[in-house]
Design an enzyme around this catalytic site. Structure first.
Site, PDB file in Angstrom:
ATOM      1  N   ASN A  18       2.645  -3.654   2.005  1.00 58.66           N
ATOM      2  CA  ASN A  18       2.647  -3.611   0.634  1.00 58.66           C
ATOM      3  C   ASN A  18       1.269  -3.231  -0.002  1.00 58.66           C
ATOM      4  O   ASN A  18       0.431  -3.998   0.308  1.00 58.66           O
ATOM      5  CB  ASN A  18       2.932  -5.235   0.079  1.00 58.66           C
ATOM      6  CG  ASN A  18       2.782  -5.539  -1.435  1.00 58.66           C
ATOM      7  OD1 ASN A  18       3.574  -5.262  -2.055  1.00 58.66           O
ATOM      8  ND2 ASN A  18       1.399  -5.952  -1.844  1.00 58.66           N
ATOM      9  N   GLU A  19       1.337  -2.082  -0.810  1.00 62.86           N
ATOM     10  CA  GLU A  19       0.431  -1.591  -1.675  1.00 62.86           C
ATOM     11  C   GLU A  19      -0.628  -1.007  -1.067  1.00 62.86           C
ATOM     12  O   GLU A  19      -1.855  -1.028  -1.296  1.00 62.86           O
ATOM     13  CB  GLU A  19       0.013  -2.771  -2.766  1.00 62.86           C
ATOM     14  CG  GLU A  19       1.060  -2.912  -3.758  1.00 62.86           C
ATOM     15  CD  GLU A  19       0.654  -3.770  -5.134  1.00 62.86           C
ATOM     16  OE1 GLU A  19      -0.295  -4.626  -4.842  1.00 62.86           O
ATOM     17  OE2 GLU A  19       1.522  -3.914  -5.991  1.00 62.86           O
ATOM     18  N   CYS A  20      -0.874  -0.928   0.517  1.00 61.83           N
ATOM     19  CA  CYS A  20      -1.810  -0.236   1.032  1.00 61.83           C
ATOM     20  C   CYS A  20      -2.319   0.889   0.936  1.00 61.83           C
ATOM     21  O   CYS A  20      -3.297   1.384   0.582  1.00 61.83           O
ATOM     22  CB  CYS A  20      -1.666  -0.684   2.632  1.00 61.83           C
ATOM     23  SG  CYS A  20      -1.482  -2.298   3.058  1.00 61.83           S
ATOM     24  N   SER A  33       4.913   0.509  -0.042  1.00 60.78           N
ATOM     25  CA  SER A  33       5.864   0.081  -1.134  1.00 60.78           C
ATOM     26  C   SER A  33       4.412  -0.239  -2.140  1.00 60.78           C
ATOM     27  O   SER A  33       3.716  -1.028  -1.998  1.00 60.78           O
ATOM     28  CB  SER A  33       6.444  -1.159  -1.250  1.00 60.78           C
ATOM     29  OG  SER A  33       7.168  -1.265  -2.445  1.00 60.78           O
ATOM     30  N   HIS A  67       5.980   0.316  -8.310  1.00 58.91           N
ATOM     31  CA  HIS A  67       5.301  -0.830  -9.034  1.00 58.91           C
ATOM     32  C   HIS A  67       4.661  -0.793 -10.262  1.00 58.91           C
ATOM     33  O   HIS A  67       3.816  -0.085 -10.590  1.00 58.91           O
ATOM     34  CB  HIS A  67       4.238  -1.770  -7.953  1.00 58.91           C
ATOM     35  CG  HIS A  67       4.702  -2.038  -6.597  1.00 58.91           C
ATOM     36  ND1 HIS A  67       4.104  -2.631  -5.631  1.00 58.91           N
ATOM     37  CD2 HIS A  67       5.883  -1.852  -5.999  1.00 58.91           C
ATOM     38  CE1 HIS A  67       4.724  -2.900  -4.466  1.00 58.91           C
ATOM     39  NE2 HIS A  67       5.755  -2.359  -4.824  1.00 58.91           N
TER      40      HIS A  67
END
Length: 850
Positions: free
Chosen positions: A453-455, A501, A519
């Site tokens: 997530n969002e790395c 993501s 996102h």
């Protein structure tokens, strides 16, 4: 793999249709492998102290301290601050047990720990057994040499995760982003912008002894392959661990959803150590599994049993669904598509992001899982994203998703951080990934493995790239472009993998509108208005959201009346976003009049949140197939708090959850202003053509109808289409924007399929009349049917039944003049009609300020 054996037996079976019912399910082996649970009563203590106290396993140190009266409830008041000492300490657990002669006589006895949180040292009868360093792995240790007949003592010492993390951080010359990137532990334990900092430790999942002779089943995998004429082939792969080379019988049985059953026996020559054996079966007329809203969820149970000389040594089973799932990324007029297809049918993903349902995982009961997930199904959702900052959920979660038709986007547990690249850490990640993929791969609900997530987003857009050495991103690629996709390809071939993501088809461009998922946080963090959602054309919206407060009933569980002020220390502690309360008020004052009191402020925040999400979802559904997914942030809470959730910590539906039930409905009408015209689009997720009537009216808020009509609608399967339009000025009849509203319904026969409202101005500018709502309540079959009607327009009608536990079928809905609405209340227990009638209260938007 050592001594690999490939023995293939091909069998074909036509599952005959039988009377409806459920086939008898396989039972646990009566002999052979023996499982002895070590769950239940343990003891624990601070390593600095000598007093042992009762503990419960599975559990964690916080819940054990709470049960012992040694800490206050961290969820109440400002108690979170009073328990921060707990994660700085080391804690020790112990369990005493006997080993009967029959157990000691077994050839192999192993300790199996499904979850140790996190840095643990294990001792059995005073002898060092092992050390662990990963909360997410299953650990297996040979303990036969350590056991004695009576009074065995298993001790587990849990080092402070905070201390161990700090020690690992000190080894690097730079600071990696994230609170605890060196520790394979739930990131949310260290605090998030919706959750408290409660860094747990303990035996958080079941622990047991396993005793066996000769051989056991290590693993079972079922691969599905299409065959001619709609048949499906099953390749049942069974991994067998054997003490010696020996002749065994492998019995495979398939139990179908229509009392169908297939059994096959295969003679195998098991080699010493570990080997894989394969049996092939064909189901000629399979019952296919579908997501919620597209069909049923028939399930098959596949059992493999290992037999030697008539003795059943071991058995393992998996429950599967017959279906295909693909991630379709094909060139189109907007770039490259991003959508899931199940059994070849495109699916618009409707749902939200799941976070752990409690700060303490042991408190998430099967009943709580069921209540939350059934709420998702009932809100017409078909997909849940299990977010990468929590933990891999327990088996019951995925079983329920299988049963309810909820596709699962599964993140690996990496979120908003970058990670080390040393050999030990990477090997730990590899073993974790292999464990998790083996555990979850049989679930038909599992649609996607996602790396993190969002790395990637953080590296390219949060300043990390500019402040860290390039080698850090090289380490990132080792995990998310190497270890994880390799584990998926080897152990779950055919299941899609997505590195991060958000992400697009080009690494380094995670915000692309042309491909991948997105996102959207320019609304909320970026303070853009809700209408900006309608300008976003990304292919799949995997996160977007807006905060609200829980209602007063929930606030009462953590705040006293003297704390019922938005800026009180307790209320601010239960708001973890640094600008959260300010942002809620900032948006609220753009749309609504100032609430009259604290309770109304809480209530209005939920309406505000729901309207924002409605704007987003209705737009993205109306532009499909350009956008093919809307998963809002977030579904649930881990404690009572102001957050982005649609259901609060206690599972109470916020306004958003009721709105979601409407904006995720399979057939919806979406009115919108397009220039000087008002138009209506109809969106259908249905698999067949749908006919209905579009009933519409434009009128004043006090109930005068200016224009109305009824138009037949024919919606093609899985499409969005423009169906009706009028000049806006014509509908308003010369009146000002703040004097007129537009309402529409999709009706079939006497059933309202969907209802919607469009306002020509912000509601703070509207002089809403005091609604005079006429209510009729009729008991029926233990429920209450409630009919409501109003002469004037009533916005966000909210029903409550104080002191009567139960659920309303709809809430926070609009009552257009002359259009009655029916709602069902289902009480949890038998309730007298007079009691319910006296308890029921009604309020609407006007009541929030008047």
């Amino acid at each position: 793999m050592k001594n690999r054996v490939a023995l293939v037996f091909l069998a074909c079976l036509l599952f005959a249709a039988a009377a409806s019912g459920t086939a008898a399910r396989p039972q646990a082996p009566s002999a052979g492998l023996e499982r002895i649970s070590l769950d239940g009563a343990w003891e624990f203590k601070n390593v600095k102290e000598s007093v042992w106290r009762p503990a419960v396993v599975p559990g964690c140190v916080h819940t054990d301290l709470l049960a012992a009266g040694l800490i206050p409830d961290p969820f109440v008041g400002d108690n979170e601050l009073r328990v921060q000492w707990v994660d700085k300490e080391d804690w020790e657990y112990r369990k005493a047990f006997d080993a009967p002669p029959a157990l000691l006589a077994r050839e192999r006895v192993e300790l199996v720990a499904e979850g140790l949180d996190t840095y643990a040292r294990l001792f059995l009868n005073g002898r060092s057994l092992a050390e662990t360093n990963n909360q997410f792995r299953t650990w297996r240790f040979d303990v036969k040499p350590f056991l004695v007949a009576a009074s065995n003592e298993l001790r587990i010492v849990f080092d402070s995760s905070v201390r161990r993390e700090n020690e690992l951080k000190a080894r690097l010359p730079y600071r990696l982003p994230g609170e605890a990137p060196h520790s394979r532990k739930s990131p949310y334990h260290f605090g998030w912008d919706w959750g408290p900092r409660l860094t747990t430790s303990g035996v958080w999942r079941p622990i047991r002894l396993e005793a066996w002779d000769r051989a056991r089943i290590e693993d079972i995998q079922i691969l599905q392959e299409p065959e001619p004429k709609g048949a499906v082939g099953l390749r049942v792969r069974v991994q067998v661990q054997s003490e010696d080379a020996q002749d065994l019988s492998l019995n495979v049985a398939v139990f179908g959803p229509r009392n169908a059953k297939l059994e096959r026996r295969l003679a195998v020559r098991a080699a010493r150590d570990s080997a894989r054996h394969e049996v092939r079966l064909t189901i000629k007329t399979p019952d296919r599994w579908w997501p919620n809203g597209l069909g049923g969820q028939p399930l098959y149970t596949v059992e493999a049993a290992l037999v030697r000389g008539g003795e059943r040594l071991d058995a393992a089973s998996r429950r599967i669904g017959i279906r295909t799932v693909t991630l379709e990324q094909k060139p189109d007029e907007w770039g490259k598509s991003f959508y899931f297809a199940v059994n070849g049918v495109p699916v618009f993903a409707k749902g939200g992001n799941w976070i752990p349902a409690d700060s303490f995982a042991d408190r998430v009961t099967p009943e709580k899982y069921r209540a939350l997930l059934e709420s998702c199904r009932d809100a017409n959702m078909n997909m849940i994203r299990v977010w990468g900052g929590g933990y891999y959920e327990r088996p019951e979660f995925y079983d329920l998703c299988d049963e309810l038709g909820l596709l699962v986007w599964q993140d690996f547990m990496f979120a908003c951080a970058l990670y080390p690249g040393d050999a030990a850490f990477l090997d730990n990640v590899r073993l974790e990934a292999e464990d998790v993929v083996r555990e979850l791969r049989h679930h038909p609900s599992l649609a996607l493995w996602c790396g993190n997530n969002e790395c990637e987003e953080g590296w390219f857009h949060w300043g990390w790239k500019e402040t860290l050495p390039a080698s850090v991103f090289e380490d990132y690629l080792k995990i998310f472009d190497g270890i994880l996709p390799e584990a998926v390809a080897a152990l779950d071939p055919g299941r899609p993998y997505w590195p991060s993501s958000p992400h697009s088809t080009q690494t380094g461009d995670p915000r692309s509108e042309r491909s991948g998922d997105m996102h959207v946080w320019t609304v909320w963090h970026g303070m853009e208005p809700f209408v900006e959602y309608t300008g976003k054309g990304h292919r799949f919206m995997s996160e977007f959201g807006f905060q609200s407060f829980p209602l007063l009933e929930t606030v009462k569980t953590y705040a006293r009346p003297e704390d019922w002020n938005l800026t009180s220390p307790v209320m601010e502690l239960h708001q973890k976003h640094p600008r959260g309360n300010k942002l809620i008020l900032y948006y609220m004052l753009d749309h609504y009049r100032l609430p009259k009191d604290f309770s109304s402020l809480l209530w209005l925040s939920q309406v505000l949140q729901a309207e924002g999400m409605k704007t987003a979802v209705e737009h993205w559904r109306s532009v499909m197939p350009r956008t093919m997914g809307a998963l809002y942030w977030q579904l649930d809470d881990c404690w009572p708090v102001a957050s982005w959730s649609g259901m609060d910590y206690y599972g109470r539906w916020k306004a958003l959850q009721f709105y979601a039930k409407r904006f995720f409905a399979p057939l919806i009408a979406v009115p919108r202003l397009a220039g000087d015209r008002l138009e209506v689009r109809v969106v259908s997720d249905l698999g067949a053509e749908a006919e209905a009537d579009l009933v519409w009216q434009a009128g004043t808020y006090d109930g005068k109808i200016l224009a109305s009509g009824r138009e037949p609608v024919r919606a093609k399967p899985r499409t969005t289409a423009f169906v009706w339009s009028r000049p806006a000025a014509e509908l308003k009849g010369g009146l000002a924007d703040a004097e007129v509203h537009f309402a529409c319904r999709l009706v079939r026969g006497g059933t309202v399929l969907h209802a919607n409202t469009l306002h020509f101005s912000e509601l703070k500018q509207v002089r809403l009349p005091k609604p005079e709502i006429r209510v009729e309540i009729r008991p029926e079959d233990g429920q209450f049917l409630i009919r409501l009607e109003s002469k004037a327009f009533a916005k966000n009608v909210h029903l409550a039944a104080d002191g009567v536990p139960g659920a309303f079928s709809d809430n926070f809905f609009d009552l257009a003049p002359g259009w009655p609405t029916e709602v069902v209340f289902r009480p949890e227990a038998k309730t007298d009609g007079k009691v319910f009638q006296d308890a029921m209260k009604i309020r609407s938007l006007r009541d929030s300020y008047d």
